[in-house]
Each structure stands twice: as structure tokens, then as C-alpha cells.
Design a protein around this motif. Structure first.
Motif, PDB file in Angstrom:
ATOM      1  N   PHE A 231       1.019   3.818  11.708  1.00 33.35           N
ATOM      2  CA  PHE A 231       1.223   5.242  11.995  1.00 33.35           C
ATOM      3  C   PHE A 231       1.228   5.514  13.500  1.00 33.35           C
ATOM      4  O   PHE A 231       1.047   6.649  13.924  1.00 33.35           O
ATOM      5  N   GLU A 232       1.444   4.482  14.290  1.00 34.47           N
ATOM      6  CA  GLU A 232       1.400   4.637  15.737  1.00 34.47           C
ATOM      7  C   GLU A 232       2.440   5.652  16.212  1.00 34.47           C
ATOM      8  O   GLU A 232       3.570   5.685  15.733  1.00 34.47           O
ATOM      9  N   GLY A 233       2.016   6.467  17.186  1.00 32.05           N
ATOM     10  CA  GLY A 233       2.933   7.413  17.803  1.00 32.05           C
ATOM     11  C   GLY A 233       3.170   8.702  17.038  1.00 32.05           C
ATOM     12  O   GLY A 233       3.969   9.535  17.457  1.00 32.05           O
TER      13      GLY A 233
ATOM     14  N   ALA B 166      -5.865   8.475   9.018  1.00 31.66           N
ATOM     15  CA  ALA B 166      -5.560   7.138   8.510  1.00 31.66           C
ATOM     16  C   ALA B 166      -6.565   6.140   9.054  1.00 31.66           C
ATOM     17  O   ALA B 166      -6.833   6.101  10.261  1.00 31.66           O
ATOM     18  N   ALA B 167      -7.133   5.349   8.155  1.00 36.41           N
ATOM     19  CA  ALA B 167      -8.095   4.323   8.545  1.00 36.41           C
ATOM     20  C   ALA B 167      -7.559   2.946   8.134  1.00 36.41           C
ATOM     21  O   ALA B 167      -7.329   2.727   6.942  1.00 36.41           O
TER      22      ALA B 167
ATOM     23  N   ASP C 201       1.027  13.816  13.817  1.00 38.21           N
ATOM     24  CA  ASP C 201       0.430  14.387  12.608  1.00 38.21           C
ATOM     25  C   ASP C 201      -0.514  13.429  11.906  1.00 38.21           C
ATOM     26  O   ASP C 201      -0.981  13.709  10.805  1.00 38.21           O
ATOM     27  N   VAL C 202      -0.812  12.288  12.516  1.00 39.09           N
ATOM     28  CA  VAL C 202      -1.727  11.301  11.941  1.00 39.09           C
ATOM     29  C   VAL C 202      -2.795  10.945  12.968  1.00 39.09           C
ATOM     30  O   VAL C 202      -2.486  10.543  14.083  1.00 39.09           O
ATOM     31  N   LEU C 203      -4.045  11.108  12.579  1.00 34.02           N
ATOM     32  CA  LEU C 203      -5.170  10.704  13.421  1.00 34.02           C
ATOM     33  C   LEU C 203      -5.639   9.322  12.963  1.00 34.02           C
ATOM     34  O   LEU C 203      -6.093   9.167  11.818  1.00 34.02           O
ATOM     35  N   ALA C 204      -5.498   8.338  13.819  1.00 29.04           N
ATOM     36  CA  ALA C 204      -5.929   6.975  13.503  1.00 29.04           C
ATOM     37  C   ALA C 204      -7.395   6.810  13.862  1.00 29.04           C
ATOM     38  O   ALA C 204      -7.815   7.147  14.975  1.00 29.04           O
ATOM     39  N   THR C 205      -8.186   6.293  12.946  1.00 25.13           N
ATOM     40  CA  THR C 205      -9.626   6.145  13.169  1.00 25.13           C
ATOM     41  C   THR C 205      -9.979   4.876  13.916  1.00 25.13           C
ATOM     42  O   THR C 205     -11.056   4.772  14.498  1.00 25.13           O
TER      43      THR C 205
ATOM     44  N   LYS D  58       0.807  -1.217   0.000  1.00 26.18           N
ATOM     45  CA  LYS D  58       0.000   0.000   0.000  1.00 26.18           C
ATOM     46  C   LYS D  58       0.845   1.273   0.000  1.00 26.18           C
ATOM     47  O   LYS D  58       0.299   2.370  -0.173  1.00 26.18           O
ATOM     48  N   GLY D  59       2.156   1.157   0.212  1.00 27.29           N
ATOM     49  CA  GLY D  59       3.035   2.318   0.119  1.00 27.29           C
ATOM     50  C   GLY D  59       2.892   3.317   1.246  1.00 27.29           C
ATOM     51  O   GLY D  59       3.209   4.497   1.067  1.00 27.29           O
ATOM     52  N   ALA D  60       2.422   2.880   2.417  1.00 25.52           N
ATOM     53  CA  ALA D  60       2.268   3.823   3.531  1.00 25.52           C
ATOM     54  C   ALA D  60       3.605   4.382   3.986  1.00 25.52           C
ATOM     55  O   ALA D  60       3.655   5.485   4.539  1.00 25.52           O
ATOM     56  N   ASP D  61       4.689   3.648   3.772  1.00 23.74           N
ATOM     57  CA  ASP D  61       6.008   4.183   4.129  1.00 23.74           C
ATOM     58  C   ASP D  61       6.322   5.441   3.320  1.00 23.74           C
ATOM     59  O   ASP D  61       7.010   6.352   3.795  1.00 23.74           O
ATOM     60  N   ARG D  62       5.798   5.519   2.093  1.00 23.28           N
ATOM     61  CA  ARG D  62       5.976   6.717   1.277  1.00 23.28           C
ATOM     62  C   ARG D  62       5.225   7.896   1.874  1.00 23.28           C
ATOM     63  O   ARG D  62       5.698   9.036   1.827  1.00 23.28           O
TER      64      ARG D  62
END
Length: 324
Positions: free
Chosen positions: A196-198, A190-191, A201-205, A171-175
Motif C-alpha cells: 500500500f506504499e504511496g 494496514a498492518a 488513504d492507507v495508514l501503514a502501521t 490475501k487479496g489486497a489488490d481487491r
């Protein structure tokens, strides 16, 4: 006609692309008079009442002679392995062999896009083949989102989202993580948020069902899909149908899409290109509500609906019956 869709996965409740495809296909086949069943119970494969037994991907079972056998390709495991350099993944070779077996033992082979290697092999073998595509109208129900997600969607700034497993290199999330790290100024939703833990700048749903993803897209501005490999992304189609700006790599079904509006194709998909494209989009008026409405209206005229997918699948089976 009685039509069984079978997989080792839970087609009735799973949230993956294969499961959503199967449910939407069953819904539309039922609407045109075909009696459909979704199952992962091996005992159902032995029931003589089914006229069609339809399998997906690498979920292959012993050959059945009492029904027309349909196999849908949603991608190929070797394609993924090559794109992600996963040649040391033992399970990938086993999955590819199951996909090959599924094609060889089927009467009808469907593919969610042109160009898949096993689909080309099916053609050369003289199978009844058809590109069935994926649809965008997966439902109208809008699910309830958490307070934190709704607050972020209603706040100022660009509302970018990523839907998929952030710990999956395909899925290329590292990019995306790299693009966010180049400079501040973007807050991502991000869902479900895996990978993306920690990150502040990313809100995990957390885990969302299909109706909640639709609500997320309805409130978002843009979707990031910097994938290394895809079959034919359902998330991409659904986002385009909502009028979102979509940043996607030239993989999977992207090269075969009609002239949709709002699609920005990334040539390399690396972090720098991704961030530069995001900044360029944000500096214009692409996120204006009026532009989003225009894109939604135009794209819904161009993209296949699930009824089209069902008609293609049924037509392929009828064509095989006439040939037989």
C-alpha cells in the motif's frame, strides 16, 4: 509425555499463523501437564527423550522411528496455487511434495479445518486423523501502538483494518486497493502496510507483534479479508472474538464456522462487491459500541479456544497409542 514441535521456521518468535498456532498449542499442552519444546534445530530431532515429534505444513524432516509422528496441515500449497493461478511457481511443487511426504510418514494427521485434500488422503490411508481447528484466545497482553495509529483509531469515521501482506495475491489486497479506488470516503489501517506504499488513504502501521495486533483490533470497527485462499485464518477468529465486523470471502475455514455474529461473506470478493458491502455496513449501526460488545460476548461462546485445540491434539495422540 514430552512433546517436540519442530519446523524450519522460528516457532518461538515468528509472527505467521503456523508460529502462533505452535506457541498457543505449546502453552495449552503445558497447562495440562505435557512437557513441550519448540525448535527449528535439526539436532533436536535426534534426541531420544521425546515421545511426540510434531511437524507443521511443509517443514518436513527425515523420518523418525523413535517417537510418535504428528503432522498438522494448515492448508495445502496446491490449494493456494490453484486459487491464485500460480502454476508456474517451481517452489510450490516442492512444498506440496514435502506436505505429501509429511502426511505419508506421520502416525497422526491434524488439520486446522475439514476439507483439505491431504487430510482426506490421510483418512483413506487409515491414519489417525482429527480436525484440531485454530483458537482465538492467543493472549491478553495489549501492545503499544504508534501515535499515528492511535490518532486514527480515536478519530471519527469507520475504522477498517487489513492485517497481512499486501503484496501477496493470496490475501487479496489488490481487491482492497481496487475498492478504495472506486470512490473516496474510506481510510484504511494496514498492518504492516506492504503493498500500500504511496497511498494517502492507507495508514501503514509497520511490523506489529501479536499484542499490538490485539490492540489494533480492540480499537477498530471492521476487518477486511478478501482472500483467494486461506487455511483457517487466525486473524479472522481473533477479529470475531473482539466483536469486529468481518468481511471475508468464502474460503478456508469460513464455511465451517459456527453461526457467529458480525461475519459478512463475500461471494466473489471483487473490488465492487467489497466496496458496496463496506458502504452498506457503514450506513447502519453495526459499528456502535453496544453492538460490538454483543458480538464479542456471543462469538467468544461459540469459537474454539486454544485449550480445545490442545485437548484434540492430545486426544488424537492417545487414540493412536491405544490403536498401536
Amino acid at each position: 509425555m514430552k512433546w517436540l514441535q519442530w519446523s524450519t521456521a522460528d516457532l518461538e518468535n515468528g509472527l505467521g499463523g503456523v508460529e502462533v498456532h505452535a506457541r498457543c498449542l505449546a502453552r495449552e499442552l503445558s497447562a495440562i501437564g505435557v512437557r513441550t519444546t519448540l525448535s527449528n534445530d535439526p539436532r533436536d530431532l535426534k534426541r531420544m527423550e521425546f515421545d511426540v515429534i510434531h511437524l507443521h505444513g511443509s517443514g518436513v524432516t527425515p523420518f523418525s522411528t523413535h517417537a510418535i509422528r504428528v503432522h498438522t496441515l494448515h492448508g495445502t500449497t496446491f490449494g493456494r496455487m490453484a486459487a491464485c493461478r500460480e502454476w508456474l511457481w517451481p517452489g510450490g511443487y516442492a512444498a506440496e511434495l514435502r506436505e505429501v511426504r509429511g502426511v505419508l510418514e506421520s502416525n497422526v494427521v491434524l488439520s486446522v479445518r475439514p476439507g483439505l485434500s491431504l487430510f482426506e488422503i490421510a483418512k483413506r490411508l487409515g491414519k489417525t486423523v482429527e480436525v484440531c481447528w485454530n483458537g482465538w484466545d492467543a493472549g491478553n497482553e495489549m501492545g503499544e501502538l504508534s501515535k499515528s495509529v492511535k490518532a486514527r483509531l480515536s478519530g471519527g469515521g469507520a475504522r477498517w483494518i487489513f492485517v497481512g501482506r499486501g503484496d501477496d495475491s493470496m490475501k487479496g489486497a489488490d481487491r482492497i486497493r481496487g475498492a478504495l479506488g472506486l470512490k473516496p470516503g474510506v481510510d484504511l489501517i494496514a498492518a504492516p502496510g506492504l503493498g500500500f506504499e504511496g497511498r494517502e488513504d492507507v495508514l501503514a502501521t509497520g511490523r506489529l507483534d501479536s499484542s499490538q495486533v490485539r490492540s489494533l483490533m480492540a480499537g477498530a470497527d471492521g476487518l477486511l479479508i478478501p482472500s483467494r485462499y486461506e487455511g483457517h485464518s487466525l486473524v479472522l477468529l481473533e477479529a470475531l472474538s473482539e466483536g469486529l465486523v468481518v468481511l471475508a470471502t468464502r474460503v478456508g475455514g469460513v464455511p465451517y464456522l459456527p453461526s457467529v455474529r458480525g461475519l459478512e461473506i463475500l461471494e466473489s470478493g471483487d473490488a465492487r462487491e467489497l466496496r458496496e458491502t463496506m458502504d452498506r455496513i457503514q450506513s447502519g449501526d453495526a459499528f456502535a459500541d453496544s453492538r460490538k460488545i454483543e458480538r464479542r460476548q456471543e462469538n467468544r461462546k461459540l469459537l474454539p479456544k486454544w485449550r480445545n485445540v490442545a485437548e484434540i491434539a492430545l486426544g488424537a495422540v492417545e487414540r493412536y497409542k491405544r490403536k498401536r
